[in-house]
Structure formats: C-alpha cells, structure tokens
Enzyme design. Structure first.
Site, PDB file in Angstrom:
ATOM      1  N   LYS A 170      -8.939   5.434   6.142  1.00 19.47           N
ATOM      2  CA  LYS A 170      -7.677   4.965   5.559  1.00 19.47           C
ATOM      3  C   LYS A 170      -7.936   3.819   4.587  1.00 19.47           C
ATOM      4  O   LYS A 170      -8.670   2.888   4.901  1.00 19.47           O
ATOM      5  CB  LYS A 170      -6.716   4.499   6.660  1.00 19.47           C
ATOM      6  CG  LYS A 170      -6.158   5.633   7.494  1.00 19.47           C
ATOM      7  CD  LYS A 170      -5.135   5.115   8.491  1.00 19.47           C
ATOM      8  CE  LYS A 170      -4.589   6.246   9.349  1.00 19.47           C
ATOM      9  NZ  LYS A 170      -3.727   5.727  10.427  1.00 19.47           N
ATOM     10  N   LYS A 179     -10.968  -1.129  -1.327  1.00 21.64           N
ATOM     11  CA  LYS A 179     -10.690  -1.988  -0.184  1.00 21.64           C
ATOM     12  C   LYS A 179     -11.855  -1.783   0.807  1.00 21.64           C
ATOM     13  O   LYS A 179     -12.329  -0.666   0.902  1.00 21.64           O
ATOM     14  CB  LYS A 179      -9.371  -1.577   0.503  1.00 21.64           C
ATOM     15  CG  LYS A 179      -8.139  -1.678  -0.414  1.00 21.64           C
ATOM     16  CD  LYS A 179      -6.941  -0.957   0.198  1.00 21.64           C
ATOM     17  CE  LYS A 179      -5.766  -0.920  -0.772  1.00 21.64           C
ATOM     18  NZ  LYS A 179      -4.595  -0.153  -0.295  1.00 21.64           N
ATOM     19  N   ASP A 229       0.878  -1.152   0.000  1.00 22.44           N
ATOM     20  CA  ASP A 229       0.000   0.000   0.000  1.00 22.44           C
ATOM     21  C   ASP A 229       0.937   1.229   0.000  1.00 22.44           C
ATOM     22  O   ASP A 229       2.125   1.096   0.320  1.00 22.44           O
ATOM     23  CB  ASP A 229      -0.862  -0.029   1.269  1.00 22.44           C
ATOM     24  CG  ASP A 229      -1.639   1.250   1.465  1.00 22.44           C
ATOM     25  OD1 ASP A 229      -2.282   1.692   0.513  1.00 22.44           O
ATOM     26  OD2 ASP A 229      -1.583   1.815   2.584  1.00 22.44           O
ATOM     27  N   LEU A 230       0.424   2.386  -0.358  1.00 25.27           N
ATOM     28  CA  LEU A 230       1.293   3.571  -0.437  1.00 25.27           C
ATOM     29  C   LEU A 230       1.192   4.461   0.813  1.00 25.27           C
ATOM     30  O   LEU A 230       2.132   4.530   1.618  1.00 25.27           O
ATOM     31  CB  LEU A 230       0.919   4.395  -1.680  1.00 25.27           C
ATOM     32  CG  LEU A 230       1.664   5.715  -1.855  1.00 25.27           C
ATOM     33  CD1 LEU A 230       3.125   5.472  -2.200  1.00 25.27           C
ATOM     34  CD2 LEU A 230       1.017   6.565  -2.950  1.00 25.27           C
ATOM     35  N   ASP A 231       0.013   5.087   0.956  1.00 24.19           N
ATOM     36  CA  ASP A 231      -0.168   6.089   2.012  1.00 24.19           C
ATOM     37  C   ASP A 231      -0.085   5.449   3.393  1.00 24.19           C
ATOM     38  O   ASP A 231      -0.870   4.557   3.715  1.00 24.19           O
ATOM     39  CB  ASP A 231      -1.537   6.767   1.843  1.00 24.19           C
ATOM     40  CG  ASP A 231      -1.668   7.492   0.509  1.00 24.19           C
ATOM     41  OD1 ASP A 231      -0.776   8.273   0.185  1.00 24.19           O
ATOM     42  OD2 ASP A 231      -2.659   7.263  -0.209  1.00 24.19           O
ATOM     43  N   ILE A 291      -9.560   3.656   1.819  1.00 19.78           N
ATOM     44  CA  ILE A 291     -10.742   3.649   0.942  1.00 19.78           C
ATOM     45  C   ILE A 291     -10.713   4.840  -0.036  1.00 19.78           C
ATOM     46  O   ILE A 291      -9.969   5.797   0.161  1.00 19.78           O
ATOM     47  CB  ILE A 291     -12.068   3.596   1.740  1.00 19.78           C
ATOM     48  CG1 ILE A 291     -12.274   4.869   2.556  1.00 19.78           C
ATOM     49  CG2 ILE A 291     -12.113   2.370   2.660  1.00 19.78           C
ATOM     50  CD1 ILE A 291     -13.661   4.990   3.146  1.00 19.78           C
ATOM     51  N   GLU A 350       0.183  -3.235   4.711  1.00 20.20           N
ATOM     52  CA  GLU A 350      -0.973  -2.337   4.821  1.00 20.20           C
ATOM     53  C   GLU A 350      -1.042  -1.628   6.160  1.00 20.20           C
ATOM     54  O   GLU A 350      -0.790  -2.240   7.191  1.00 20.20           O
ATOM     55  CB  GLU A 350      -2.251  -3.173   4.695  1.00 20.20           C
ATOM     56  CG  GLU A 350      -2.996  -3.038   3.408  1.00 20.20           C
ATOM     57  CD  GLU A 350      -3.507  -1.652   3.093  1.00 20.20           C
ATOM     58  OE1 GLU A 350      -3.603  -0.806   3.994  1.00 20.20           O
ATOM     59  OE2 GLU A 350      -3.816  -1.401   1.920  1.00 20.20           O
ATOM     60  N   ASP A 351      -1.438  -0.354   6.144  1.00 21.72           N
ATOM     61  CA  ASP A 351      -1.630   0.359   7.416  1.00 21.72           C
ATOM     62  C   ASP A 351      -3.099   0.539   7.748  1.00 21.72           C
ATOM     63  O   ASP A 351      -3.424   1.103   8.795  1.00 21.72           O
ATOM     64  CB  ASP A 351      -0.955   1.742   7.376  1.00 21.72           C
ATOM     65  CG  ASP A 351      -1.699   2.696   6.461  1.00 21.72           C
ATOM     66  OD1 ASP A 351      -2.088   2.275   5.351  1.00 21.72           O
ATOM     67  OD2 ASP A 351      -1.905   3.861   6.845  1.00 21.72           O
ATOM     68  N   SER A 354      -2.702   0.549  -4.248  1.00 27.36           N
ATOM     69  CA  SER A 354      -3.167   1.735  -3.517  1.00 27.36           C
ATOM     70  C   SER A 354      -4.527   2.194  -4.024  1.00 27.36           C
ATOM     71  O   SER A 354      -4.835   2.066  -5.205  1.00 27.36           O
ATOM     72  CB  SER A 354      -2.145   2.859  -3.714  1.00 27.36           C
ATOM     73  OG  SER A 354      -2.681   4.090  -3.283  1.00 27.36           O
ATOM     74  N   ALA A 355      -5.313   2.778  -3.122  1.00 26.24           N
ATOM     75  CA  ALA A 355      -6.609   3.343  -3.513  1.00 26.24           C
ATOM     76  C   ALA A 355      -6.455   4.736  -4.120  1.00 26.24           C
ATOM     77  O   ALA A 355      -7.389   5.278  -4.707  1.00 26.24           O
ATOM     78  CB  ALA A 355      -7.508   3.435  -2.287  1.00 26.24           C
ATOM     79  N   SER A 356      -5.270   5.312  -3.975  1.00 27.50           N
ATOM     80  CA  SER A 356      -5.099   6.714  -4.353  1.00 27.50           C
ATOM     81  C   SER A 356      -4.965   6.914  -5.856  1.00 27.50           C
ATOM     82  O   SER A 356      -4.284   6.157  -6.545  1.00 27.50           O
ATOM     83  CB  SER A 356      -3.863   7.286  -3.665  1.00 27.50           C
ATOM     84  OG  SER A 356      -3.645   8.599  -4.114  1.00 27.50           O
ATOM     85  N   THR A 383       2.052  10.104   3.993  1.00 28.63           N
ATOM     86  CA  THR A 383       0.999  10.941   3.418  1.00 28.63           C
ATOM     87  C   THR A 383      -0.345  10.774   4.125  1.00 28.63           C
ATOM     88  O   THR A 383      -1.263  11.557   3.871  1.00 28.63           O
ATOM     89  CB  THR A 383       0.791  10.584   1.927  1.00 28.63           C
ATOM     90  OG1 THR A 383       0.961   9.181   1.800  1.00 28.63           O
ATOM     91  CG2 THR A 383       1.755  11.315   1.034  1.00 28.63           C
TER      92      THR A 383
END
Ligand code: BG6
Ligand code: MG
Length: 215
Positions: free
Chosen positions: A44, A144, A8-10, A46, A168-169, A113-115, A16
């Site tokens: 977070k 997610k 995951d990214l953020d 979504i 994942e966070d 990532s969802a972003s 971020t």
C-alpha cells in the site's frame, strides 16, 4: 495553525485498495507465486514498480527488466478493468461531505498519491473539483516513505508541512508524512498504523472542525 489537508487516494478517499490487491494477487498467481494479506500492507502506498519488486523479492524470483515491464502492464490492465465503471458510489463513506466541509472551513486541499491513475479516478467519482493541487505518481521521483509527494503538495498549496494534515491508510504513507514534518492521520487499523498521530477507521468518523481544534 492548520491551513491545509492533503489526502492519499487509494484506501482513504476511494475504495480502490481492494482492486490494487486483487490485481497484484492475480498477477502473482499468473507467474506461479502468491502473497498474503499481511504482506499486502507493505504494497500500500508504494509505486507500481516497487510493488512488483517486493512481490518478486518475497518469492525470491529474479526476472529481466523487459519481463517486469510486461508484468506491470498486465497488472495495470486488470486494475483499469476493475475501476472502469467506477462511480461516486465507490467513494468511501463520508468522503464527499468531508471534502465539502473542509472547503467551507477555508482549508486548502491537495492529493498526495503514488498512483498514476489518480486523475481518472477523481473524475469518475466526481471529486476532482475539490482539489487545489494534485500530486500523483506521474509527478514524483521518490516513492513513499519518502516525503516528496506531500512536500510537493504543500509547496503547491503554499503551506508549510506543520500547517498541513495528511490522511493516509498505508504504513509507507504515514511514515512519509511524519518524516516530512506533517501531522499524520491514519485511516485503518491502529495496530498497523502505529506511527500516525491518531488513527480512525474511516473519514466518516472525523469531524474536520474538531480536528482543527486538536492539532
Ligand atoms: C498507491 C496504492 O496509491 O498507488 C498502491 O496504494 C499502488 O497499491 C500505487 O500500487 C501505484 O498505483 P498505480 O495506479 O500507478 O499502479
Ligand atoms: Mg492508500
């Protein structure tokens, strides 16, 4: 046998998550409402649209679709201002080293990532070239906790879910990874990420080689 890592990214690679929180909070305040840091855990991982729907739902506020589009645009403009001057110093601790080590162990690497802002962030922080595949909010149709984003990543890397580890966070992200049949490494608090196979405070606490031995 583990053949791939999907990140995951953020909040996992880049710091971020705090900017998303700040921008959503400013947006909520703009329309006279608010939400807590605890509620933010649910935002977070979504999508932008679903985040707005949740915030409006908490405040029991109903608005037109046009107004929703306006508000999403506003939130994203603020978020982009926060990340505009971002550079590699905003990578979370140990991330670059972890990616390099994973590569040298022969693992394939994907982003899940969802972003919709993922690629510019990877570019600004100078880690784009580590990725063999990128799946972000521009490619997915389901948010997610649906496992779609990770299943697409695994498919692009040509590995099966059981051959990949997801980092994942978010609650939703850990749930997505588990539903998809992946090993889920939680990054953050054990109290929050209860469904993860194991939780670390940050990537810098993990040694990729020993992780491979454990899973
Ligand atoms: C996720 C974040 O990675 O992306 C969420 O955890 C964010 O906080 C979501 O809302 C969508 O991001 P963006 O950049 O497309 O608005
Ligand atoms: Mg995240």
């Amino acid at each position: 046998m583990i053949k791939a890592f999907i990140f995951d990214l953020d909040g996992v690679l880049v710091d971020t998550a705090k900017y998303h929180f700040r921008a959503w909070k400013a947006l909520a305040n703009e329309i006279g409402i608010d939400f807590t840091e605890k509620e933010n855990e649910q935002l977070k991982g979504i999508s932008r649209k679903e985040s707005l729907e949740l915030i409006l739902g908490w405040a029991k506020l109903s608005i037109s679709e046009d107004r929703k589009l306006e508000l999403m645009e506003m939130k994203n403009t603020w978020y982009l201002q926060f990340v505009e001057n971002m550079d590699a110093s905003e990578l979370l601790k140990g991330v670059r080293e972890f990616l390099a080590q994973s590569k040298s162990l022969g693992l394939k690497i994907a982003l899940g990532s969802a972003s919709k802002n993922a690629i510019p962030i990877l570019e600004k922080t100078d880690i784009l070239t580590f990725f063999d595949a990128i799946v972000d909010g521009n490619h997915t149709t389901k948010s997610k906790p649906d496992p779609q984003v990770f299943l697409m990543g695994a498919e692009l890397l040509e590995v099966k879910p059981e051959e990949a580890v997801v980092f994942e966070d978010s609650l939703a992200g850990v749930q997505a990874a588990k539903t998809g049949g992946f090993t889920a490494i939680g990054i953050g608090s054990e109290k929050v990420l209860t469904q993860a196979d194991i939780v670390y405070k940050g990537i810098s606490e993990i040694d990729p080689k020993s992780l491979l031995k454990d899973f």
